[in-house]
Write an enzyme that holds these catalytic residues in place. Structure first.
Site, mmCIF file in Angstrom:
data_model
loop_
_atom_site.group_PDB
_atom_site.id
_atom_site.type_symbol
_atom_site.label_atom_id
_atom_site.label_comp_id
_atom_site.label_asym_id
_atom_site.label_seq_id
_atom_site.Cartn_x
_atom_site.Cartn_y
_atom_site.Cartn_z
ATOM 1 N N ASN A 175 0.811 -1.158 -0.031
ATOM 2 C CA ASN A 175 0.162 -0.175 -0.137
ATOM 3 C C ASN A 175 0.769 1.305 0.102
ATOM 4 O OD1 ASN A 175 -2.010 1.936 0.407
ATOM 5 N ND2 ASN A 175 -2.403 1.366 2.473
ATOM 6 N N LYS A 233 0.050 4.088 -0.045
ATOM 7 C CA LYS A 233 -0.536 5.292 0.238
ATOM 8 C C LYS A 233 -0.171 6.474 -0.613
ATOM 9 C CE LYS A 233 -0.342 3.292 4.581
ATOM 10 N NZ LYS A 233 -0.184 3.498 6.218
ATOM 11 N N SER A 266 2.909 -2.407 10.463
ATOM 12 C CA SER A 266 4.289 -2.230 10.564
ATOM 13 C C SER A 266 4.860 -3.716 10.406
ATOM 14 C CB SER A 266 4.728 -2.020 12.138
ATOM 15 O OG SER A 266 4.440 -0.467 12.407
#
Ligand code: PGA
Length: 254
Positions: A9, A11, A215
């Site tokens: 991802n 982002k 994480s």
């Protein structure tokens, strides 16, 4: 066996050139993907077409969108519809990421509309759920997640939920460096599967891939992914570093 997935991802990160360089480095690692494994790259909208031309050449690599509109088409300036994504042959879309829920007020009800849009346009949702820190501290995370699943997914038919992809991302572990322990991840993933089994039956629940996010990095991926109900990960920060993400893909169960 259900799919094992390493999903990146990105982002709102990377320029087009930086993204291409990252992709090329990952592709050049020539990872030997098993039939049941996929590496998915959720990239910003303007990069979807070029990124797809890269992933189309690598076995089991797939380009995905990070979001989609809740409406079909029309006067919704700035939105990107599932119909548009389908028209450029995108197969997966993230729906309900905690950042979308938090910063763009996406409620479980809005997510129902997005999921329906995705399915109507032959896109596979990667449905994200997860609890904030206060809920975890109050030890009410199981009920919280169950509510998210009930309110956004339980209108789906057995056929629609089969082979679905869910990402469990405890909000307190996203981008914070704090990771859920492998036991915490396994417990929640087993709970999610159990909630699905109660509604749709065990066989269907077993077909759903449940990814862990928060994480994940090369150093913890093997341990987390080796849990029986963890079917890979949804990865933010570490997906922006080629050798980190390559190791994460290699950590998927066979
Ligand atoms: P992170 O993000 O890996 O940087 O914690 C995960 C996510 O938000 O999907």
């Amino acid at each position: 066996m259900r799919k094992q997935i390493a999903a990146a991802n990105w982002k709102m990160n990377l320029t087009l050139a930086q993204g291409e360089e990252l992709m090329n480095e990952i592709v050049q690692a020539n990872i030997n993907m098993e039939k049941n494994q996929e590496a998915i790259f959720a990239v910003p909208f303007p990069y979807l077409i070029t990124n797809k031309s890269i992933t189309d050449k690598a076995k089991n690599f797939i380009t995905a969108a990070q979001n989609c509109a809740s409406e079909n088409s029309g006067a919704y300036t700035g939105e990107v519809s599932c119909q548009m994504l389908q028209s450029i042959n995108i197969k997966y879309v993230l729906i309900g990421h905690s950042e979308r829920r938090e910063y763009y007020n996406e409620t479980n009800q809005v997510l129902v509309k997005k999921i329906n849009q995705a399915l109507q346009n032959n896109l596979k949702p990667i449905f994200c759920c997860g609890e904030p820190l206060l809920v975890r501290q109050a030890e009410t995370q199981n009920a919280h997640i169950e509510m998210q699943l009930q309110e956004s997914l339980f209108h789906l038919s057995t056929e629609q939920i089969k082979d679905f992809v869910i990402a469990y991302e405890p909000i307190w572990a996203i981008g914070t460096g704090l990771t859920a322990s492998s036991a915490q991840a396994q417990n929640m993933h087993a709970h999610i599967r159990n909630v699905l089994a109660n509604k749709y039956g065990q066989e269907i629940a077993n077909s759903v891939s449940i990814l862990y996010g928060g994480s994940v990095k090369a150093a913890n991926a093997v341990e987390i992914f080796s849990q029986p109900d963890v079917d890979g990960g949804l990865v933010g920060g570490a997906s922006l570093v080629a050798n980190e993400f390559v190791e994460i893909i290699k950590s998927l169960k066979k």
